[in-house]
Design a protein around this motif. Structure first.
Motif, PDB file in Angstrom:
ATOM      1  N   ALA A 264       0.851  -1.188   0.000  1.00  0.00           N
ATOM      2  CA  ALA A 264       0.000   0.000   0.000  1.00  0.00           C
ATOM      3  C   ALA A 264       0.889   1.241   0.000  1.00  0.00           C
ATOM      4  N   ARG A 265       0.653   2.135  -0.945  1.00  0.00           N
ATOM      5  CA  ARG A 265       1.497   3.326  -1.075  1.00  0.00           C
ATOM      6  C   ARG A 265       1.161   4.327   0.041  1.00  0.00           C
TER       7      ARG A 265
ATOM      8  N   ALA B  35      -6.448  -5.047  -9.518  1.00  0.00           N
ATOM      9  CA  ALA B  35      -5.877  -4.237  -8.436  1.00  0.00           C
ATOM     10  C   ALA B  35      -6.882  -3.228  -7.894  1.00  0.00           C
ATOM     11  N   ALA B  36      -7.809  -2.780  -8.766  1.00  0.00           N
ATOM     12  CA  ALA B  36      -8.788  -1.777  -8.339  1.00  0.00           C
ATOM     13  C   ALA B  36      -9.778  -2.355  -7.331  1.00  0.00           C
ATOM     14  N   GLU B  37      -9.960  -3.674  -7.386  1.00  0.00           N
ATOM     15  CA  GLU B  37     -10.930  -4.303  -6.480  1.00  0.00           C
ATOM     16  C   GLU B  37     -10.317  -4.680  -5.145  1.00  0.00           C
ATOM     17  N   ARG B  38      -9.037  -4.433  -5.027  1.00  0.00           N
ATOM     18  CA  ARG B  38      -8.350  -4.857  -3.825  1.00  0.00           C
ATOM     19  C   ARG B  38      -8.749  -3.941  -2.674  1.00  0.00           C
ATOM     20  N   ALA B  39      -9.105  -4.573  -1.563  1.00  0.00           N
ATOM     21  CA  ALA B  39      -9.465  -3.771  -0.393  1.00  0.00           C
ATOM     22  C   ALA B  39      -8.242  -2.983   0.070  1.00  0.00           C
ATOM     23  N   PRO B  40      -8.398  -1.690   0.358  1.00  0.00           N
ATOM     24  CA  PRO B  40      -7.240  -0.916   0.830  1.00  0.00           C
ATOM     25  C   PRO B  40      -6.708  -1.484   2.139  1.00  0.00           C
TER      26      PRO B  40
ATOM     27  N   GLN C 190       9.145  10.514   6.201  1.00  0.00           N
ATOM     28  CA  GLN C 190      10.162   9.896   5.356  1.00  0.00           C
ATOM     29  C   GLN C 190      10.383   8.428   5.710  1.00  0.00           C
ATOM     30  N   GLY C 191      10.299   8.112   7.004  1.00  0.00           N
ATOM     31  CA  GLY C 191      10.503   6.738   7.442  1.00  0.00           C
ATOM     32  C   GLY C 191       9.505   5.783   6.809  1.00  0.00           C
ATOM     33  N   GLU C 192       8.277   6.237   6.683  1.00  0.00           N
ATOM     34  CA  GLU C 192       7.246   5.406   6.069  1.00  0.00           C
ATOM     35  C   GLU C 192       7.541   5.174   4.597  1.00  0.00           C
ATOM     36  N   TRP C 193       7.990   6.214   3.913  1.00  0.00           N
ATOM     37  CA  TRP C 193       8.351   6.077   2.501  1.00  0.00           C
ATOM     38  C   TRP C 193       9.567   5.181   2.304  1.00  0.00           C
ATOM     39  N   TYR C 194      10.534   5.316   3.217  1.00  0.00           N
ATOM     40  CA  TYR C 194      11.723   4.467   3.159  1.00  0.00           C
ATOM     41  C   TYR C 194      11.310   3.002   3.270  1.00  0.00           C
TER      42      TYR C 194
END
Lengths: 88, 416
Positions: free
Chosen positions: A26-27, A82-87, A34-38
Protein backbone atom coordinates in the motif's frame (compact mmCIF):
# COMPACT_ATOMS: atom_id res chain seq x y z
CA UNK A 1 4.72 -21.84 -11.31
CA UNK A 2 1.44 -22.61 -12.97
CA UNK A 3 1.66 -22.13 -16.71
CA UNK A 4 -1.86 -20.73 -16.89
CA UNK A 5 -3.04 -17.75 -14.87
CA UNK A 6 -6.74 -16.97 -14.53
CA UNK A 7 -7.07 -13.27 -15.30
CA UNK A 8 -10.34 -11.86 -13.94
CA UNK A 9 -10.96 -10.16 -17.31
CA UNK A 10 -9.44 -12.51 -19.91
CA UNK A 11 -9.82 -15.95 -18.31
CA UNK A 12 -7.02 -18.54 -18.43
CA UNK A 13 -3.97 -17.10 -20.14
CA UNK A 14 -0.32 -18.23 -20.42
CA UNK A 15 1.95 -16.86 -17.70
CA UNK A 16 4.26 -15.31 -20.31
CA UNK A 17 1.62 -12.67 -21.06
CA UNK A 18 2.16 -11.13 -17.64
CA UNK A 19 4.92 -8.90 -16.29
CA UNK A 20 5.66 -9.15 -12.57
CA UNK A 21 6.26 -5.87 -10.78
CA UNK A 22 6.82 -7.14 -7.23
CA UNK A 23 5.35 -6.76 -3.75
CA UNK A 24 1.79 -5.37 -3.73
CA UNK A 25 2.33 -2.81 -0.99
CA UNK A 26 0.00 0.00 0.00
CA UNK A 27 1.50 3.33 -1.07
CA UNK A 28 1.90 5.84 1.77
CA UNK A 29 0.27 9.24 1.61
CA UNK A 30 2.34 11.84 -0.29
CA UNK A 31 2.99 13.76 2.93
CA UNK A 32 3.73 10.66 5.02
CA UNK A 33 6.92 10.86 7.09
CA UNK A 34 10.16 9.90 5.36
CA UNK A 35 10.50 6.74 7.44
CA UNK A 36 7.25 5.41 6.07
CA UNK A 37 8.35 6.08 2.50
CA UNK A 38 11.72 4.47 3.16
CA UNK A 39 9.94 1.37 4.41
CA UNK A 40 7.66 1.30 1.35
CA UNK A 41 10.41 1.79 -1.24
CA UNK A 42 13.24 -0.27 0.23
CA UNK A 43 12.19 -2.75 2.92
CA UNK A 44 10.47 -6.09 2.25
CA UNK A 45 9.05 -8.78 4.49
CA UNK A 46 10.18 -11.26 1.81
CA UNK A 47 8.25 -14.22 3.24
CA UNK A 48 8.67 -17.87 2.39
CA UNK A 49 5.04 -18.69 1.68
CA UNK A 50 1.99 -16.56 0.87
CA UNK A 51 2.84 -13.34 -0.99
CA UNK A 52 0.81 -10.66 -2.78
CA UNK A 53 2.30 -9.20 -5.94
CA UNK A 54 1.39 -6.67 -8.59
CA UNK A 55 1.27 -8.27 -12.02
CA UNK A 56 0.62 -6.39 -15.26
CA UNK A 57 -1.32 -8.24 -17.93
CA UNK A 58 0.85 -6.74 -20.66
CA UNK A 59 -0.27 -8.94 -23.55
CA UNK A 60 -3.92 -9.05 -22.53
CA UNK A 61 -6.26 -6.56 -20.92
CA UNK A 62 -3.31 -4.40 -19.77
CA UNK A 63 -4.87 -4.15 -16.32
CA UNK A 64 -2.83 -4.23 -13.12
CA UNK A 65 -3.64 -7.31 -11.08
CA UNK A 66 -2.91 -8.51 -7.57
CA UNK A 67 -1.77 -12.13 -7.60
CA UNK A 68 -1.56 -14.11 -4.39
CA UNK A 69 1.12 -16.73 -4.72
CA UNK A 70 3.24 -19.05 -2.59
CA UNK A 71 6.96 -18.24 -2.91
CA UNK A 72 8.04 -21.76 -1.96
CA UNK A 73 5.56 -23.94 -3.90
CA UNK A 74 4.86 -21.32 -6.63
CA UNK A 75 1.14 -22.19 -6.40
CA UNK A 76 -1.13 -19.31 -7.45
CA UNK A 77 -3.99 -18.91 -5.03
CA UNK A 78 -5.82 -15.87 -6.31
CA UNK A 79 -5.77 -13.23 -9.06
CA UNK A 80 -7.81 -10.05 -8.75
CA UNK A 81 -7.97 -6.68 -10.44
CA UNK A 82 -5.88 -4.24 -8.44
CA UNK A 83 -8.79 -1.78 -8.34
CA UNK A 84 -10.93 -4.30 -6.48
CA UNK A 85 -8.35 -4.86 -3.83
CA UNK A 86 -9.47 -3.77 -0.39
CA UNK A 87 -7.24 -0.92 0.83
CA UNK A 88 -4.78 -2.18 3.46
CA UNK B 1 46.96 -34.19 6.69
CA UNK B 2 48.72 -31.82 4.34
CA UNK B 3 47.92 -32.45 0.68
CA UNK B 4 50.94 -32.64 -1.61
CA UNK B 5 52.35 -34.62 -4.52
CA UNK B 6 54.16 -36.73 -1.96
CA UNK B 7 50.95 -37.54 -0.07
CA UNK B 8 49.31 -38.66 -3.31
CA UNK B 9 52.29 -40.88 -4.08
CA UNK B 10 52.46 -42.33 -0.58
CA UNK B 11 48.73 -43.11 -0.50
CA UNK B 12 48.91 -44.50 -3.99
CA UNK B 13 51.31 -47.16 -2.70
CA UNK B 14 49.15 -47.71 0.40
CA UNK B 15 45.97 -48.61 -1.51
CA UNK B 16 44.50 -45.14 -0.81
CA UNK B 17 43.69 -46.18 2.76
CA UNK B 18 45.59 -43.36 4.43
CA UNK B 19 43.20 -40.51 3.61
CA UNK B 20 41.27 -39.03 6.50
CA UNK B 21 38.08 -36.96 6.58
CA UNK B 22 38.74 -33.39 5.40
CA UNK B 23 36.85 -31.94 8.38
CA UNK B 24 35.34 -33.18 11.65
CA UNK B 25 31.65 -33.64 12.39
CA UNK B 26 31.47 -32.21 15.91
CA UNK B 27 28.51 -31.91 18.26
CA UNK B 28 27.82 -28.25 19.09
CA UNK B 29 29.41 -26.89 22.26
CA UNK B 30 27.26 -24.92 24.74
CA UNK B 31 28.88 -21.59 23.87
CA UNK B 32 31.07 -20.02 21.19
CA UNK B 33 32.78 -16.65 20.82
CA UNK B 34 31.31 -16.30 17.34
CA UNK B 35 28.52 -18.20 15.61
CA UNK B 36 28.06 -17.84 11.87
CA UNK B 37 24.67 -18.79 10.46
CA UNK B 38 25.10 -20.31 7.03
CA UNK B 39 27.75 -22.81 5.96
CA UNK B 40 28.05 -21.62 2.40
CA UNK B 41 31.16 -20.18 0.79
CA UNK B 42 30.85 -16.86 2.60
CA UNK B 43 30.20 -18.36 6.05
CA UNK B 44 33.04 -20.86 5.76
CA UNK B 45 35.42 -18.20 4.42
CA UNK B 46 34.47 -15.94 7.32
CA UNK B 47 35.29 -18.69 9.80
CA UNK B 48 38.61 -19.36 8.08
CA UNK B 49 39.71 -15.72 8.15
CA UNK B 50 38.45 -15.22 11.72
CA UNK B 51 40.78 -18.01 12.77
CA UNK B 52 43.67 -17.16 10.49
CA UNK B 53 43.72 -13.35 10.49
CA UNK B 54 42.28 -12.58 13.91
CA UNK B 55 43.11 -15.66 16.00
CA UNK B 56 39.46 -16.25 16.93
CA UNK B 57 39.07 -20.03 16.79
CA UNK B 58 36.18 -20.66 19.19
CA UNK B 59 33.81 -20.36 16.24
CA UNK B 60 30.88 -22.42 14.98
CA UNK B 61 29.42 -22.41 11.48
CA UNK B 62 25.82 -23.61 11.50
CA UNK B 63 24.49 -25.09 8.27
CA UNK B 64 20.92 -26.33 7.93
CA UNK B 65 21.77 -28.76 5.11
CA UNK B 66 25.24 -29.98 4.24
CA UNK B 67 28.03 -27.63 3.25
CA UNK B 68 28.16 -26.89 -0.44
CA UNK B 69 24.45 -27.62 -0.89
CA UNK B 70 23.44 -23.99 -1.38
CA UNK B 71 24.53 -21.29 -3.78
CA UNK B 72 28.26 -22.07 -3.53
CA UNK B 73 27.47 -25.27 -5.43
CA UNK B 74 24.86 -23.72 -7.71
CA UNK B 75 26.63 -20.88 -9.53
CA UNK B 76 28.39 -20.56 -12.86
CA UNK B 77 31.83 -20.37 -11.16
CA UNK B 78 32.96 -17.05 -12.68
CA UNK B 79 35.42 -14.75 -10.91
CA UNK B 80 36.16 -11.17 -12.03
CA UNK B 81 36.54 -7.65 -10.66
CA UNK B 82 35.30 -5.54 -13.59
CA UNK B 83 33.13 -3.18 -11.57
CA UNK B 84 32.57 0.50 -12.26
CA UNK B 85 31.73 2.15 -8.96
CA UNK B 86 34.28 3.09 -6.28
CA UNK B 87 32.05 1.50 -3.58
CA UNK B 88 32.39 -1.89 -5.27
CA UNK B 89 35.60 -2.04 -7.26
CA UNK B 90 38.29 -2.19 -4.52
CA UNK B 91 36.31 -4.90 -2.73
CA UNK B 92 36.05 -7.16 -5.77
CA UNK B 93 39.69 -6.54 -6.61
CA UNK B 94 40.62 -7.64 -3.09
CA UNK B 95 38.57 -10.75 -3.77
CA UNK B 96 40.39 -11.46 -7.02
CA UNK B 97 43.75 -11.04 -5.28
CA UNK B 98 42.65 -13.51 -2.60
CA UNK B 99 41.55 -15.95 -5.32
CA UNK B 100 45.02 -15.70 -6.82
CA UNK B 101 46.61 -16.96 -3.59
CA UNK B 102 43.74 -19.13 -2.41
CA UNK B 103 45.06 -22.58 -3.17
CA UNK B 104 48.37 -22.01 -1.37
CA UNK B 105 46.50 -20.46 1.55
CA UNK B 106 44.06 -23.37 1.88
CA UNK B 107 46.36 -26.19 0.68
CA UNK B 108 43.48 -27.25 -1.53
CA UNK B 109 43.17 -27.45 -5.29
CA UNK B 110 40.26 -25.15 -6.14
CA UNK B 111 41.21 -25.18 -9.84
CA UNK B 112 41.47 -21.39 -10.04
CA UNK B 113 41.77 -20.73 -13.76
CA UNK B 114 42.47 -17.17 -14.88
CA UNK B 115 41.25 -17.73 -18.40
CA UNK B 116 39.92 -14.19 -18.86
CA UNK B 117 36.45 -12.65 -18.94
CA UNK B 118 35.20 -10.81 -22.04
CA UNK B 119 32.14 -8.55 -22.05
CA UNK B 120 30.98 -8.06 -25.62
CA UNK B 121 29.60 -4.80 -26.97
CA UNK B 122 27.31 -4.37 -29.96
CA UNK B 123 26.84 -0.62 -30.42
CA UNK B 124 28.98 2.52 -30.29
CA UNK B 125 27.20 3.66 -27.13
CA UNK B 126 27.88 0.34 -25.45
CA UNK B 127 31.54 0.55 -26.48
CA UNK B 128 31.77 3.98 -24.87
CA UNK B 129 30.20 2.65 -21.68
CA UNK B 130 32.75 -0.18 -21.59
CA UNK B 131 35.62 2.23 -22.24
CA UNK B 132 34.40 4.18 -19.24
CA UNK B 133 34.18 1.05 -17.15
CA UNK B 134 37.61 -0.10 -18.27
CA UNK B 135 39.10 3.28 -17.40
CA UNK B 136 37.45 3.20 -13.98
CA UNK B 137 38.94 -0.25 -13.42
CA UNK B 138 42.42 0.87 -14.44
CA UNK B 139 42.18 3.89 -12.16
CA UNK B 140 41.62 1.39 -9.34
CA UNK B 141 44.65 -0.61 -10.42
CA UNK B 142 42.62 -3.40 -12.06
CA UNK B 143 43.57 -4.81 -15.44
CA UNK B 144 41.24 -4.01 -18.32
CA UNK B 145 41.77 -4.27 -22.03
CA UNK B 146 39.59 -3.10 -24.91
CA UNK B 147 39.44 -5.60 -27.76
CA UNK B 148 38.33 -4.61 -31.25
CA UNK B 149 36.20 -6.79 -33.46
CA UNK B 150 39.14 -8.39 -35.28
CA UNK B 151 40.80 -9.35 -32.01
CA UNK B 152 37.63 -10.93 -30.61
CA UNK B 153 37.07 -12.70 -33.91
CA UNK B 154 40.56 -14.17 -33.84
CA UNK B 155 39.88 -15.54 -30.35
CA UNK B 156 36.34 -16.82 -30.93
CA UNK B 157 35.60 -17.13 -34.65
CA UNK B 158 32.43 -19.16 -34.01
CA UNK B 159 30.39 -16.23 -32.71
CA UNK B 160 27.76 -14.45 -34.81
CA UNK B 161 29.71 -11.27 -35.58
CA UNK B 162 27.40 -10.08 -38.36
CA UNK B 163 24.12 -10.58 -36.55
CA UNK B 164 21.74 -8.12 -38.23
CA UNK B 165 20.38 -6.71 -34.98
CA UNK B 166 23.32 -7.09 -32.60
CA UNK B 167 26.62 -7.28 -34.51
CA UNK B 168 29.62 -7.89 -32.25
CA UNK B 169 31.87 -4.83 -32.38
CA UNK B 170 34.42 -5.82 -29.74
CA UNK B 171 34.73 -6.49 -26.06
CA UNK B 172 36.16 -5.40 -22.74
CA UNK B 173 38.47 -8.06 -21.38
CA UNK B 174 39.79 -8.69 -17.91
CA UNK B 175 42.52 -11.28 -18.36
CA UNK B 176 42.86 -11.98 -14.64
CA UNK B 177 39.21 -13.04 -14.43
CA UNK B 178 38.22 -16.65 -14.97
CA UNK B 179 36.60 -19.61 -13.28
CA UNK B 180 37.05 -21.65 -10.11
CA UNK B 181 35.83 -25.13 -9.19
CA UNK B 182 32.99 -23.97 -6.93
CA UNK B 183 32.51 -27.06 -4.72
CA UNK B 184 36.23 -27.10 -3.99
CA UNK B 185 35.93 -23.58 -2.61
CA UNK B 186 33.44 -24.75 0.02
CA UNK B 187 35.47 -27.85 0.80
CA UNK B 188 38.79 -25.99 0.89
CA UNK B 189 37.53 -23.31 3.27
CA UNK B 190 35.77 -25.91 5.43
CA UNK B 191 38.92 -27.99 5.73
CA UNK B 192 41.15 -25.00 6.45
CA UNK B 193 38.76 -23.55 9.05
CA UNK B 194 38.26 -26.94 10.69
CA UNK B 195 42.01 -27.41 10.94
CA UNK B 196 42.25 -24.19 12.96
CA UNK B 197 39.60 -25.39 15.40
CA UNK B 198 36.37 -24.05 13.90
CA UNK B 199 33.35 -26.33 14.45
CA UNK B 200 31.37 -26.89 11.25
CA UNK B 201 27.97 -28.13 12.35
CA UNK B 202 25.87 -29.49 9.51
CA UNK B 203 22.21 -30.47 9.58
CA UNK B 204 21.67 -27.73 12.17
CA UNK B 205 18.91 -25.28 11.28
CA UNK B 206 18.60 -22.05 13.23
CA UNK B 207 15.01 -21.64 14.41
CA UNK B 208 15.31 -18.59 16.64
CA UNK B 209 17.66 -15.84 17.79
CA UNK B 210 17.55 -15.37 21.56
CA UNK B 211 18.05 -11.87 22.90
CA UNK B 212 18.42 -10.42 26.38
CA UNK B 213 18.63 -6.69 27.13
CA UNK B 214 18.87 -5.86 23.44
CA UNK B 215 21.82 -8.21 22.84
CA UNK B 216 21.98 -11.59 21.17
CA UNK B 217 22.84 -14.35 23.66
CA UNK B 218 22.57 -17.32 21.32
CA UNK B 219 20.51 -19.21 18.80
CA UNK B 220 17.89 -21.93 19.06
CA UNK B 221 18.62 -24.67 16.57
CA UNK B 222 17.41 -28.09 15.55
CA UNK B 223 20.28 -29.38 17.74
CA UNK B 224 19.31 -27.29 20.77
CA UNK B 225 20.32 -23.89 22.14
CA UNK B 226 23.86 -22.64 21.40
CA UNK B 227 25.17 -19.54 23.13
CA UNK B 228 27.47 -16.94 21.55
CA UNK B 229 29.13 -13.58 22.14
CA UNK B 230 28.71 -12.44 18.55
CA UNK B 231 26.38 -13.66 15.84
CA UNK B 232 27.07 -13.28 12.12
CA UNK B 233 24.41 -13.95 9.51
CA UNK B 234 25.57 -15.23 6.12
CA UNK B 235 22.41 -16.99 5.01
CA UNK B 236 22.23 -15.75 1.38
CA UNK B 237 18.73 -16.37 -0.01
CA UNK B 238 17.34 -17.03 3.46
CA UNK B 239 18.76 -13.81 4.97
CA UNK B 240 15.33 -12.21 5.36
CA UNK B 241 13.99 -15.23 7.23
CA UNK B 242 16.92 -15.38 9.64
CA UNK B 243 16.92 -11.60 10.17
CA UNK B 244 13.20 -11.74 10.92
CA UNK B 245 14.04 -13.91 13.95
CA UNK B 246 15.74 -10.78 15.32
CA UNK B 247 12.85 -8.55 14.18
CA UNK B 248 14.84 -7.00 11.35
CA UNK B 249 13.28 -6.18 8.00
CA UNK B 250 15.90 -6.12 5.24
CA UNK B 251 16.13 -4.27 1.90
CA UNK B 252 16.21 -7.69 0.24
CA UNK B 253 13.96 -9.91 -1.86
CA UNK B 254 14.69 -13.59 -2.59
CA UNK B 255 14.61 -14.53 -6.25
CA UNK B 256 15.46 -17.67 -8.18
CA UNK B 257 18.35 -17.79 -10.66
CA UNK B 258 18.86 -20.77 -12.93
CA UNK B 259 22.12 -22.16 -14.29
CA UNK B 260 22.75 -24.75 -16.95
CA UNK B 261 25.31 -27.28 -18.13
CA UNK B 262 25.42 -28.81 -21.59
CA UNK B 263 26.60 -32.24 -22.58
CA UNK B 264 30.39 -32.62 -22.69
CA UNK B 265 32.12 -31.23 -25.77
CA UNK B 266 35.67 -31.06 -27.03
CA UNK B 267 37.47 -27.86 -25.96
CA UNK B 268 36.35 -24.85 -27.99
CA UNK B 269 35.78 -22.01 -25.54
CA UNK B 270 38.86 -21.11 -23.51
CA UNK B 271 37.57 -17.96 -21.81
CA UNK B 272 34.43 -16.60 -20.16
CA UNK B 273 32.21 -14.62 -22.56
CA UNK B 274 29.36 -12.33 -21.57
CA UNK B 275 26.83 -11.36 -24.23
CA UNK B 276 26.15 -7.64 -24.39
CA UNK B 277 22.76 -7.65 -26.09
CA UNK B 278 21.00 -10.00 -23.71
CA UNK B 279 21.96 -11.37 -20.36
CA UNK B 280 24.02 -14.48 -21.03
CA UNK B 281 27.39 -15.69 -19.78
CA UNK B 282 29.19 -18.86 -20.72
CA UNK B 283 32.37 -20.80 -20.12
CA UNK B 284 33.51 -24.36 -20.71
CA UNK B 285 34.33 -26.55 -17.73
CA UNK B 286 37.33 -28.83 -17.59
CA UNK B 287 35.00 -31.78 -18.12
CA UNK B 288 33.92 -30.19 -21.41
CA UNK B 289 30.40 -29.13 -20.49
CA UNK B 290 29.34 -25.60 -21.32
CA UNK B 291 28.35 -23.78 -18.12
CA UNK B 292 26.00 -20.88 -18.67
CA UNK B 293 23.29 -18.73 -17.20
CA UNK B 294 21.20 -15.63 -17.74
CA UNK B 295 18.67 -13.49 -15.92
CA UNK B 296 16.84 -14.29 -12.72
CA UNK B 297 13.28 -15.50 -13.28
CA UNK B 298 11.91 -12.18 -12.03
CA UNK B 299 9.59 -13.14 -9.19
CA UNK B 300 10.11 -13.81 -5.50
CA UNK B 301 10.95 -17.43 -4.86
CA UNK B 302 12.48 -19.74 -2.27
CA UNK B 303 12.01 -22.79 -4.44
CA UNK B 304 15.53 -23.47 -5.87
CA UNK B 305 13.91 -24.25 -9.21
CA UNK B 306 12.79 -21.99 -12.03
CA UNK B 307 10.52 -21.81 -15.02
CA UNK B 308 10.81 -23.01 -18.59
CA UNK B 309 10.26 -19.49 -19.95
CA UNK B 310 13.72 -18.49 -18.69
CA UNK B 311 15.25 -21.75 -19.94
CA UNK B 312 14.05 -20.81 -23.41
CA UNK B 313 15.09 -17.17 -23.03
CA UNK B 314 18.64 -18.13 -21.97
CA UNK B 315 18.93 -20.60 -24.84
CA UNK B 316 17.81 -17.91 -27.31
CA UNK B 317 20.41 -15.44 -26.05
CA UNK B 318 23.08 -18.12 -26.26
CA UNK B 319 22.20 -19.10 -29.81
CA UNK B 320 22.09 -15.45 -30.87
CA UNK B 321 25.70 -15.15 -29.69
CA UNK B 322 27.02 -18.60 -30.68
CA UNK B 323 24.75 -20.15 -33.37
CA UNK B 324 26.49 -23.54 -32.99
CA UNK B 325 24.86 -23.88 -29.58
CA UNK B 326 21.56 -24.69 -31.30
CA UNK B 327 22.79 -28.25 -31.77
CA UNK B 328 24.04 -28.71 -28.22
CA UNK B 329 21.82 -30.47 -25.70
CA UNK B 330 21.16 -29.28 -22.17
CA UNK B 331 22.46 -31.81 -19.69
CA UNK B 332 21.30 -30.30 -16.41
CA UNK B 333 19.75 -27.15 -15.03
CA UNK B 334 19.14 -26.03 -11.48
CA UNK B 335 18.09 -23.01 -9.46
CA UNK B 336 19.47 -21.12 -6.49
CA UNK B 337 17.83 -18.57 -4.23
CA UNK B 338 19.43 -15.14 -4.56
CA UNK B 339 19.31 -12.44 -1.90
CA UNK B 340 18.56 -9.56 -4.28
CA UNK B 341 19.26 -6.21 -2.66
CA UNK B 342 17.62 -2.91 -3.58
CA UNK B 343 20.64 -1.58 -5.51
CA UNK B 344 22.29 -4.79 -6.72
CA UNK B 345 25.19 -4.43 -4.26
CA UNK B 346 25.85 -6.36 -1.05
CA UNK B 347 25.64 -5.49 2.63
CA UNK B 348 28.44 -6.26 5.11
CA UNK B 349 27.60 -4.29 8.21
CA UNK B 350 26.56 -4.09 11.81
CA UNK B 351 22.83 -4.13 12.55
CA UNK B 352 20.76 -2.09 15.02
CA UNK B 353 21.37 -4.98 17.45
CA UNK B 354 24.76 -4.51 19.06
CA UNK B 355 26.37 -7.93 18.59
CA UNK B 356 24.49 -9.06 15.50
CA UNK B 357 26.27 -8.68 12.15
CA UNK B 358 24.93 -9.06 8.64
CA UNK B 359 26.46 -10.35 5.41
CA UNK B 360 23.77 -10.41 2.72
CA UNK B 361 22.39 -8.93 -0.49
CA UNK B 362 24.81 -10.68 -2.84
CA UNK B 363 22.30 -10.78 -5.69
CA UNK B 364 23.75 -13.24 -8.15
CA UNK B 365 27.34 -12.06 -7.81
CA UNK B 366 28.20 -13.74 -4.55
CA UNK B 367 30.51 -16.48 -5.76
CA UNK B 368 33.30 -14.24 -7.06
CA UNK B 369 33.12 -12.31 -3.79
CA UNK B 370 33.54 -15.35 -1.54
CA UNK B 371 37.13 -14.75 -0.32
CA UNK B 372 36.77 -10.98 0.20
CA UNK B 373 33.34 -11.38 1.74
CA UNK B 374 34.77 -13.79 4.30
CA UNK B 375 37.86 -11.65 4.80
CA UNK B 376 35.88 -8.42 5.36
CA UNK B 377 33.10 -10.02 7.42
CA UNK B 378 35.73 -11.58 9.68
CA UNK B 379 37.34 -8.13 10.01
CA UNK B 380 33.97 -6.65 10.99
CA UNK B 381 33.19 -9.45 13.47
CA UNK B 382 36.62 -9.29 15.07
CA UNK B 383 37.08 -5.53 15.25
CA UNK B 384 33.55 -4.16 15.14
CA UNK B 385 34.39 -1.78 12.30
CA UNK B 386 34.13 -2.27 8.54
CA UNK B 387 37.11 -3.26 6.43
CA UNK B 388 38.32 -0.27 4.32
CA UNK B 389 36.97 -1.88 1.13
CA UNK B 390 33.43 -2.31 2.50
CA UNK B 391 32.80 1.12 3.99
CA UNK B 392 30.12 1.81 1.35
CA UNK B 393 28.31 -1.53 1.82
CA UNK B 394 26.23 -0.33 4.73
CA UNK B 395 22.81 -1.54 5.76
CA UNK B 396 21.44 1.99 6.19
CA UNK B 397 22.77 3.34 2.87
CA UNK B 398 19.31 3.32 1.27
CA UNK B 399 17.88 5.46 4.02
CA UNK B 400 20.77 7.91 3.73
CA UNK B 401 20.61 8.02 -0.06
CA UNK B 402 23.95 6.31 -0.77
CA UNK B 403 22.88 3.32 -2.87
CA UNK B 404 25.62 1.57 -4.90
CA UNK B 405 23.66 1.00 -8.07
CA UNK B 406 26.03 -0.30 -10.79
CA UNK B 407 23.31 -0.42 -13.43
CA UNK B 408 21.14 2.47 -12.33
CA UNK B 409 17.92 0.48 -12.12
CA UNK B 410 16.71 1.85 -8.79
CA UNK B 411 15.05 -0.13 -6.01
CA UNK B 412 13.62 -2.88 -8.23
CA UNK B 413 15.32 -6.13 -7.16
CA UNK B 414 14.02 -8.25 -10.05
CA UNK B 415 15.88 -6.00 -12.52
CA UNK B 416 19.34 -6.06 -10.93
Amino acid sequence: MASLITCPHCGQRPKEEFAIKGAALARPAPDAPQGEWYDYVFLRTNPRGRYEEYWHHVSGCRRWLVVTRDTASHAVEDCRDAAERAPT
Amino acid sequence: MRYSALSILRNGFARQLGWTSAWRFPKPKAHYDVIIVGGGGHGLATAHYLAKEHGITNVAVLEKGYIGSGNVGRNTTIIRSNYLLPGNNPFYELSLKLWEGLEQDLNFNAMVSQRGVINLFHTDAQRDAYIRRGNAMRLHGVDAELLDRAKVQSMMPFMDFDNARFPIKGGLMQRRGGTVRHDAVAWGYARAADKRGVDIIQDCEVTGIRRENGRVVGVDTSQGFIGCNKLGLAAAGNSSRVAEMADLKLPIESHVLQAFVSEGLKPFLDTVVVYGAGHFYISQSDKGGLVFGGDIDGYNSYAQRGNLAIVEHVAEAGIAMIPALSRVRYLRSWGGVMDMSMDGSPIIDRTPIDNLYLNAGWCYGGFKATPASGFCFAHLLARGEPHPTTTAMRLDRFERGYAIDERGYGPQPNLH
